[in-house]
Design a protein around this motif. Structure first.
Motif, PDB file in Angstrom:
ATOM      1  N   PRO A   1       0.828  -1.206   0.000  1.00  0.00           N
ATOM      2  CA  PRO A   1       0.000   0.000   0.000  1.00  0.00           C
ATOM      3  C   PRO A   1       0.859   1.251   0.000  1.00  0.00           C
ATOM      4  CG  PRO A   1      -0.011  -1.049   2.159  1.00  0.00           C
ATOM      5  CD  PRO A   1       0.664  -1.999   1.225  1.00  0.00           C
ATOM      6  N   PRO A   2       0.457   2.264  -0.754  1.00  0.00           N
ATOM      7  CA  PRO A   2       1.255   3.483  -0.806  1.00  0.00           C
ATOM      8  C   PRO A   2       1.328   4.155   0.560  1.00  0.00           C
ATOM      9  CG  PRO A   2      -0.914   3.858  -1.768  1.00  0.00           C
ATOM     10  CD  PRO A   2      -0.792   2.377  -1.513  1.00  0.00           C
TER      11      PRO A   2
ATOM     12  N   PRO B   1      25.217   3.189   6.373  1.00  0.00           N
ATOM     13  CA  PRO B   1      24.233   2.324   5.699  1.00  0.00           C
ATOM     14  C   PRO B   1      24.017   0.999   6.429  1.00  0.00           C
ATOM     15  CG  PRO B   1      26.322   2.236   4.536  1.00  0.00           C
ATOM     16  CD  PRO B   1      26.481   3.265   5.622  1.00  0.00           C
ATOM     17  N   VAL B   2      23.387   1.044   7.595  1.00  0.00           N
ATOM     18  CA  VAL B   2      23.183  -0.175   8.386  1.00  0.00           C
ATOM     19  C   VAL B   2      21.708  -0.491   8.627  1.00  0.00           C
ATOM     20  CG1 VAL B   2      25.407   0.040   9.550  1.00  0.00           C
ATOM     21  CG2 VAL B   2      23.381   1.102  10.565  1.00  0.00           C
ATOM     22  N   HIS B   3      20.801   0.440   8.298  1.00  0.00           N
ATOM     23  CA  HIS B   3      19.389   0.245   8.596  1.00  0.00           C
ATOM     24  C   HIS B   3      18.584  -0.109   7.345  1.00  0.00           C
ATOM     25  CE1 HIS B   3      20.593   3.069  11.950  1.00  0.00           C
ATOM     26  NE2 HIS B   3      20.114   2.031  12.599  1.00  0.00           N
ATOM     27  N   ASP B   4      17.758  -1.146   7.460  1.00  0.00           N
ATOM     28  CA  ASP B   4      16.837  -1.480   6.373  1.00  0.00           C
ATOM     29  C   ASP B   4      15.747  -0.422   6.272  1.00  0.00           C
ATOM     30  OD1 ASP B   4      18.037  -3.943   5.631  1.00  0.00           O
ATOM     31  OD2 ASP B   4      17.095  -4.915   7.366  1.00  0.00           O
ATOM     32  N   ALA B   5      15.194  -0.276   5.082  1.00  0.00           N
ATOM     33  CA  ALA B   5      14.130   0.699   4.865  1.00  0.00           C
ATOM     34  C   ALA B   5      12.992   0.480   5.860  1.00  0.00           C
ATOM     35  CB  ALA B   5      13.608   0.588   3.437  1.00  0.00           C
ATOM     36  N   GLY B   6      12.531   1.573   6.456  1.00  0.00           N
ATOM     37  CA  GLY B   6      11.421   1.500   7.393  1.00  0.00           C
ATOM     38  C   GLY B   6      11.812   1.230   8.832  1.00  0.00           C
ATOM     39  N   THR B   7      13.093   0.905   9.085  1.00  0.00           N
ATOM     40  CA  THR B   7      13.536   0.666  10.455  1.00  0.00           C
ATOM     41  C   THR B   7      13.389   1.934  11.292  1.00  0.00           C
ATOM     42  OG1 THR B   7      15.149  -0.988   9.733  1.00  0.00           O
ATOM     43  CG2 THR B   7      15.485  -0.015  11.914  1.00  0.00           C
ATOM     44  N   VAL B   8      12.799   1.811  12.462  1.00  0.00           N
ATOM     45  CA  VAL B   8      12.656   2.965  13.351  1.00  0.00           C
ATOM     46  C   VAL B   8      13.998   3.218  14.037  1.00  0.00           C
ATOM     47  CG1 VAL B   8      11.495   3.907  15.372  1.00  0.00           C
ATOM     48  CG2 VAL B   8      10.198   2.546  13.719  1.00  0.00           C
ATOM     49  N   ILE B   9      14.569   4.384  13.784  1.00  0.00           N
ATOM     50  CA  ILE B   9      15.871   4.744  14.347  1.00  0.00           C
ATOM     51  C   ILE B   9      15.696   5.500  15.652  1.00  0.00           C
ATOM     52  CG2 ILE B   9      18.032   5.985  13.910  1.00  0.00           C
ATOM     53  CD1 ILE B   9      17.438   5.586  10.897  1.00  0.00           C
ATOM     54  N   HIS B  10      14.766   6.447  15.671  1.00  0.00           N
ATOM     55  CA  HIS B  10      14.417   7.179  16.891  1.00  0.00           C
ATOM     56  C   HIS B  10      12.907   7.070  17.063  1.00  0.00           C
ATOM     57  CE1 HIS B  10      18.455   8.759  17.083  1.00  0.00           C
ATOM     58  NE2 HIS B  10      18.332   9.326  15.893  1.00  0.00           N
ATOM     59  N   PRO B  11      12.423   6.442  18.128  1.00  0.00           N
ATOM     60  CA  PRO B  11      10.984   6.256  18.314  1.00  0.00           C
ATOM     61  C   PRO B  11      10.264   7.578  18.588  1.00  0.00           C
ATOM     62  CG  PRO B  11      12.183   5.521  20.253  1.00  0.00           C
ATOM     63  CD  PRO B  11      13.210   5.849  19.214  1.00  0.00           C
TER      64      PRO B  11
ATOM     65  N   PRO C   1      13.069   4.778   2.251  1.00  0.00           N
ATOM     66  CA  PRO C   1      12.887   3.659   1.330  1.00  0.00           C
ATOM     67  C   PRO C   1      14.112   3.452   0.446  1.00  0.00           C
ATOM     68  CG  PRO C   1      11.624   5.583   0.616  1.00  0.00           C
ATOM     69  CD  PRO C   1      12.143   5.892   1.979  1.00  0.00           C
ATOM     70  N   GLY C   2      14.217   2.252  -0.118  1.00  0.00           N
ATOM     71  CA  GLY C   2      15.332   1.954  -1.011  1.00  0.00           C
ATOM     72  C   GLY C   2      16.452   1.202  -0.320  1.00  0.00           C
ATOM     73  N   GLU C   3      17.578   1.107  -1.000  1.00  0.00           N
ATOM     74  CA  GLU C   3      18.729   0.377  -0.480  1.00  0.00           C
ATOM     75  C   GLU C   3      19.351   1.096   0.718  1.00  0.00           C
ATOM     76  OE1 GLU C   3      19.772  -2.597  -1.602  1.00  0.00           O
ATOM     77  OE2 GLU C   3      18.065  -2.586  -2.990  1.00  0.00           O
ATOM     78  N   LYS C   4      20.055   0.314   1.538  1.00  0.00           N
ATOM     79  CA  LYS C   4      20.804   0.926   2.643  1.00  0.00           C
ATOM     80  C   LYS C   4      21.837   1.888   2.068  1.00  0.00           C
ATOM     81  CE  LYS C   4      20.591  -3.229   5.579  1.00  0.00           C
ATOM     82  NZ  LYS C   4      21.406  -4.275   6.242  1.00  0.00           N
ATOM     83  N   ARG C   5      21.946   3.055   2.675  1.00  0.00           N
ATOM     84  CA  ARG C   5      22.892   4.047   2.179  1.00  0.00           C
ATOM     85  C   ARG C   5      23.198   5.062   3.281  1.00  0.00           C
ATOM     86  NH1 ARG C   5      17.941   4.592   0.238  1.00  0.00           N
ATOM     87  NH2 ARG C   5      16.826   6.582   0.279  1.00  0.00           N
ATOM     88  N   VAL C   6      24.270   5.795   3.069  1.00  0.00           N
ATOM     89  CA  VAL C   6      24.662   6.845   4.006  1.00  0.00           C
ATOM     90  C   VAL C   6      23.628   7.965   3.966  1.00  0.00           C
ATOM     91  CG1 VAL C   6      26.357   8.681   4.405  1.00  0.00           C
ATOM     92  CG2 VAL C   6      27.128   6.361   3.911  1.00  0.00           C
ATOM     93  N   ARG C   7      23.318   8.504   5.146  1.00  0.00           N
ATOM     94  CA  ARG C   7      22.385   9.632   5.210  1.00  0.00           C
ATOM     95  C   ARG C   7      23.016  10.729   6.067  1.00  0.00           C
ATOM     96  NH1 ARG C   7      20.006   5.399   6.822  1.00  0.00           N
ATOM     97  NH2 ARG C   7      19.303   6.135   8.849  1.00  0.00           N
ATOM     98  N   ASN C   8      22.832  11.947   5.615  1.00  0.00           N
ATOM     99  CA  ASN C   8      23.378  13.104   6.304  1.00  0.00           C
ATOM    100  C   ASN C   8      22.252  14.057   6.699  1.00  0.00           C
ATOM    101  OD1 ASN C   8      26.445  12.739   5.684  1.00  0.00           O
ATOM    102  ND2 ASN C   8      25.448  12.520   3.703  1.00  0.00           N
TER     103      ASN C   8
END
Length: 270
Positions: A6-7, A172-182, A252-259
């Motif tokens: 679902p979108p 780049p260690v988190h899968d898409a949708g993983t909650v990093i900060h609740p 969403p998408g592949e694991k990658r570095v985020r700034n």
């Protein structure tokens, strides 16, 4: 059998034009007040002549930050930047790292940047100055319109505060949708977030005002910084302004570095 995902539902937040706000446009001020009374979160469009430089500065600061965070953990730049017992300086968290610059110390030339950041000193200075001026304008117009008094709201760096610029690096260690900060709210008066990924979510509330399990994703708006009301400002307003409940998830998408770059307006000592 084909399974369709679902979108995701996207949040629709107000976009406040900084130039119009700085020129005290009544319609823009009303838009700001309404946003802070309802969701407590809005975009501030910085693509005007007074703030356009930040749009060009941020990508270079992101790259320089990445160069710093990719240094070995025992590198002198990192170890010398560690500050125990406070948020300022270099810190390693679970799945992220950050480097926080105290605005007051930096403005008073009491802050020494790591060598990797030195070539970007002019951009960092301009970014701190721009974010601070922008949020000071936002708070001044908001408080005047909503009749809120904040004696500590000042642009004087000689008055001690916890206001700071924070550069955040997430490997780049988190899968898409993983909650990093609740789910949480921020302390202080306001938080500014410049980001290039859809990582922030806000909750949907039911008809009784209860938080549901269904989140709304906050989209990226080009040339705009995301601002949210924080706990102290909500308290000073007597609850008329909303301190935004939000959380951070992997995009969403592949694991990658985020700034990311965060500016924390906390004009008082805690």
């Amino acid at each position: 059998m084909t399974v369709t995902t679902p979108p995701k539902r996207m949040a629709s937040l107000a976009i406040v034009d900084y130039e119009a706000l700085a020129n005290k446009d009544p319609a823009e001020i009303q838009k700001l007040v309404q946003a802070c009374q309802t969701t407590g979160m809005f975009y501030l469009d910085l693509r005007g002549p007074r703030t356009q430089a930040i749009v060009e500065d941020v990508p270079s600061i992101f790259q320089t930050g990445q160069d710093f965070f990719n240094l070995p953990p025992d590198s002198p730049e990192k170890t010398q930047s560690l500050r125990e017992g406070m948020e300022r300086g270099y810190h390693v968290g679970k799945g992220f790292e950050y480097y926080e610059i105290a605005r007051d110390e930096y403005q008073l030339n009491k802050w020494t940047l790591p060598a990797t950041f030195q070539p970007q000193k002019a951009r960092i200075t301009r970014t701190i100055t721009t974010f601070n001026a922008a949020v000071q304008t936002v708070l001044a117009e908001l408080c005047a319109a909503a009749h809120i008094t904040i004696p500590e709201l000042t642009d004087d760096p000689t008055i001690p505060s916890d206001t700071a610029l924070k550069l955040v690096y997430k490997p780049p260690v988190h899968d898409a949708g993983t909650v990093i900060h609740p789910w949480h709210t921020d302390f202080g008066l306001a938080t500014l977030l410049w980001y290039d990924e859809e990582t922030t979510q806000v909750p949907v509330y039911d008809e009784h005002g209860g938080q549901t399990d269904e989140p709304l994703t906050v989209p990226v708006v080009e040339g705009a910084v995301l601002i949210n009301v924080a706990d102290e400002l909500a308290a000073r307003s007597g609850g008329r302004l909303r301190s935004t409940v939000h959380r951070v998830v992997a995009p969403p998408g592949e694991k990658r570095v985020r700034n990311g770059i965060i500016y924390l307006l906390r004009p008082y000592e805690r």
